[in-house]
Design an enzyme around this catalytic site. Structure first.
Site, mmCIF file in Angstrom:
data_model
loop_
_atom_site.group_PDB
_atom_site.id
_atom_site.type_symbol
_atom_site.label_atom_id
_atom_site.label_comp_id
_atom_site.label_asym_id
_atom_site.label_seq_id
_atom_site.Cartn_x
_atom_site.Cartn_y
_atom_site.Cartn_z
ATOM 1 N N CYS A 353 0.794 -1.229 0.000
ATOM 2 C CA CYS A 353 0.000 0.000 0.000
ATOM 3 C C CYS A 353 0.831 1.287 0.000
ATOM 4 C CB CYS A 353 -1.009 -0.002 1.145
ATOM 5 S SG CYS A 353 -0.397 -0.563 2.738
ATOM 6 N N GLN A 400 0.760 -11.199 -2.903
ATOM 7 C CA GLN A 400 -0.613 -10.759 -2.674
ATOM 8 C C GLN A 400 -1.244 -10.298 -3.982
ATOM 9 O OE1 GLN A 400 0.017 -7.699 0.417
ATOM 10 N NE2 GLN A 400 -1.240 -8.991 1.726
ATOM 11 N N ASP A 402 -3.101 -7.710 -4.621
ATOM 12 C CA ASP A 402 -3.370 -6.532 -3.803
ATOM 13 C C ASP A 402 -3.957 -5.418 -4.649
ATOM 14 O OD1 ASP A 402 -3.353 -5.425 -1.325
ATOM 15 O OD2 ASP A 402 -1.199 -5.094 -1.217
ATOM 16 N N HIS A 404 -5.674 -1.327 -4.335
ATOM 17 C CA HIS A 404 -5.999 -0.150 -3.543
ATOM 18 C C HIS A 404 -6.841 0.775 -4.399
ATOM 19 C CE1 HIS A 404 -2.503 -1.869 -1.466
ATOM 20 N NE2 HIS A 404 -3.201 -1.519 -0.402
ATOM 21 N N LYS A 485 -12.192 -3.497 8.832
ATOM 22 C CA LYS A 485 -12.207 -4.319 7.625
ATOM 23 C C LYS A 485 -13.335 -5.343 7.676
ATOM 24 C CE LYS A 485 -9.021 -7.950 9.231
ATOM 25 N NZ LYS A 485 -7.749 -8.646 9.000
ATOM 26 N N HIS A 531 -8.428 -0.748 0.901
ATOM 27 C CA HIS A 531 -7.468 -1.834 0.705
ATOM 28 C C HIS A 531 -8.263 -3.105 0.408
ATOM 29 C CE1 HIS A 531 -4.126 0.304 2.993
ATOM 30 N NE2 HIS A 531 -5.198 0.999 3.347
#
Length: 658
Positions: A353, A400, A402, A404, A485, A531
């Site tokens: 991130c 990951q 991932d 954002h 989360k 996230h």
């Protein structure tokens, strides 16, 4: 004798009753054999507890969560007694209940053997049949030290502030409240058979233990610290009935068959070479095929949903993680710094991130670009102690998936809703369908930002989660330091729960990085950051799917989608042409041209869990056809080659289960 008024609470029903002074909790529930303890005023108590005026009493059933913990903790005491009867020199550690069972730690001269465990289990059965009574008594620190003078580990616990918060679990309450010892008393004479420092509560007698089994032993450091002595830990399990014990053991046997580490070796998918290091996997060609198929499908679906792909390096200057807060809040999970560039600290990244924030901030941003969805297959590194590293599910280096997402506050609710829907649908595409959601909220001791921002973020996430119509479970204090989360919890084919995707709402990192966009009126505004990791990590998701399918992946994920099996050597060229045509369609087809007999080749393909076996002999060659053999042993004969290739392609394209 005087009377006292008590209230019996059963779920939402309350019953007021007048009883004589000295009435025990057991006497409130006569004949209810499944009631093994009581909750009085919110605290768990033994059934021998005497009820006071106005107290609210709830029965605790043996099959409830509290009841199972009491059953298993009591069984741990029986095991410890059995060990000391057989090994009088053994010193007692701790013995809490754990998920599906219990353990107890012992200091002994030599590790326990499988024969030792059999003897201990037999002795436990004898103790269980004796019907010994668990009896609680309050003691002073001084009295406890005197009684337990021969138990150095128990002496260490007495008077230690907060010791009950260590991994001793329910074993002992120290550093506050009453200090108690539980005696195991002979059912007939009342004589002391054994005792332990413990906060309880316990079953009334050892006869209330319906079914148990010892599972294994292992080494464990005293109180989890490598600075302390190494003890021997024995694990066991206990259940409210023999039938439930049997079902649990069958479940464990099935889980063992599905263990991803075992299947990874048998199917030649991945390994953990000593030369590389613990928690660092290498993927073999077949494992690489599965991983690429997982990634390729995910990449395509993300592109369809408007995500943009980015790439970031594996290491960065420490200043970046100071800015993000990771060095304040997450340093224990990071590897030590590397000294480069004249003393500048560099770190292997534990998260992606901060770097994505730098990409957002690389130039000015307009509200017209939002929501901006940045996605990366980003490899990260986290320091995990060797005791918790577990195959692909708990690794030190992993990738990951991932993402954002940067959006306005006005877009936030809709973006969260579409993100969670996308996550759930993509998991369903991979074959997971049984979900519930978990909402993790602020840890009061570990957070950044204002209480107001956290409250707003939490309530937005709650509304988004509830909209999915799935069960929602609270996880108080379970959030990361920067925001609450939602976690997607998925059940696999044998009912185990795995934490999958997470969606986190973050008002704090945009503030720390001073992220801005230009709004329609020309003013600078702060974006909201979301996230989102779908797999969590590719390695872990690989392991979950491997165990979920027991290695028999659906054809679209299988490393080899079809194996050609010639009846004789003369049929090999024919099947090689079939494989060539199939590969031209993007299918993964091999031909077994080994010297093995046909039946051996079929068994080999079955062991490798190949979805389709394509068999060809003289008649097939003459007719331009092949025979299909499926995983379940069924077979279709005389299928034209083009039709056979189309049949495999259709199953693969539709991600069908076969």
């Amino acid at each position: 004798m005087s009377d006292v008024r008590v209230i019996i609470q059963r779920d939402s029903e309350r019953e007021e009753r007048v009883v004589t002074t000295g009435t025990t909790a057991a006497e409130l529930f006569p004949g209810e054999r499944t009631v093994i303890a009581a909750r009085v005023g919110g605290e768990l108590k033994d059934l021998a507890y005497e009820i006071g005026e106005g107290e609210v009493v709830e029965p605790v059933e043996i099959s409830s969560e509290d009841g199972l913990a009491i059953l298993r903790h009591s069984t741990a005491h029986v095991m410890a007694q059995a060990v000391q009867e057989l090994h009088p020199e053994a010193k007692l550690g701790i013995g809490p209940p754990v998920k599906d069972g219990f353990y107890y730690d012992f200091d002994v001269a030599t590790p326990f053997t499988p024969d030792d465990l059999k003897a201990i289990e037999k002795k436990m059965q004898e103790i269980q049949k004796r019907g010994q009574r668990f009896s609680r008594r309050v003691v002073t620190d001084e009295a406890a030290r005197e009684e337990l003078a021969a138990e150095p580990y128990k002496l260490e616990l007495i008077g230690i502030k907060g010791a009950a918060s260590t991994d001793d679990g329910a074993d002992v309450e120290v550093g506050g409240g009453e200090l108690t010892i539980y005696d195991n008393l002979d059912a007939k004479t009342g004589e002391l058979c054994w005792k332990d420092l413990c906060r309880g509560p316990h079953l009334p007698t050892t006869r209330n233990i319906p079914a148990f089994k010892l599972m294994r032993n292992a080494a464990a450091y005293w109180r989890g610290s490598e600075k302390n002595p190494m003890l021997q830990r024995i694990y066991g399990t206990a259940w409210p009935s023999k039938e439930e014990l049997k079902a649990h053991l069958e479940f464990l046997a099935e889980a063992e068959k599905r263990d991803h580490r075992k299947l990874g070796s048998e199917l030649d998918l991945f390994s953990f070479p000593d030369e590389v290091g613990s928690g660092l996997a290498v993927f073999h060609p077949k494992g690489g095929v599965i991983r690429r198929a997982m990634e390729d499908y995910s990449r395509r679906r993300h592109e369809e949903e408007g995500y943009e792909f980015v790439y970031t390096p594996h290491a960065t200057k420490g200043k970046l993680f100071e800015k993000s807060g990771h060095l304040d809040w997450y340093a224990d999970g990071m590897y030590p710094p590397m000294q480069l560039d004249e003393g500048v600290d560099y770190y292997l990244k534990p998260m992606n991130c901060p770097m994505h924030n730098l990409i957002f901030d690389a130039r000015g941003r307009s509200y017209r670009e939002l929501p901006l969805r940045l996605f990366e297959f980003g490899t990260v590194y986290r320091y995990e102690k060797s005791g918790v590293v577990h195959g692909l599910t708990r690794a030190r280096g992993f990738t990951q998936d991932d993402a954002h997402i940067y959006c306005t506050k006005e877009q936030m609710a809709d973006e969260l809703d579409s993100t969670l829907t996308f996550v759930l649908n993509l998991l369903r595409d991979y074959g997971l369908t049984d979900f519930y959601l978990e909402l993790s909220t602020k840890d009061p001791e570990k957070f950044v930002g204002t209480d107001e921002a956290w409250e707003e973020a939490t309530e937005v996430l709650r509304a988004v989660a509830e909209k999915q119509g799935l069960p929602l479970t609270p996880d108080p204090g379970g959030a990361a330091f920067y925001g609450p989360k939602i976690s997607v919890q998925a059940r696999d084919a044998i009912g185990r729960t795995w934490q999958m995707s997470t969606v986190q709402l973050d008002f704090n990192l945009p503030e720390r990085f001073n992220l801005e966009y230009t709004s329609p009126d020309g003013s600078k505004q702060r974006p909201v950051m979301i996230h989102r990791a779908l797999f969590g990590s590719i390695e872990r998701f690989f392991a979950v799917l491997l165990e979920h399918y027991a290695g028999a992946f659906p054809a679209w994920l299988a490393p080899v989608q079809a194996t050609g099996i010639p009846i004789g050597d003369a049929h090999i060229p024919y099947l090689q042409e079939f494989a060539k045509a199939a590969r031209a369609r993007g299918l993964r087809v091999e031909v077994d041209s080994s010297s093995d007999r046909m039946q051996k080749k079929i068994r080999n393909a079955q062991k490798q869990k190949v979805p389709f076996m394509i068999i060809a002999g003289d008649e097939d060659m003459a007719n331009g056809a092949v025979s299909f053999r499926y995983r379940d042993g069924s077979q279709e004969n005389g299928i034209p080659v083009d039709e056979a290739i189309a049949k495999i392609a259709k199953v693969v394209d539709e991600r069908a289960q076969i």
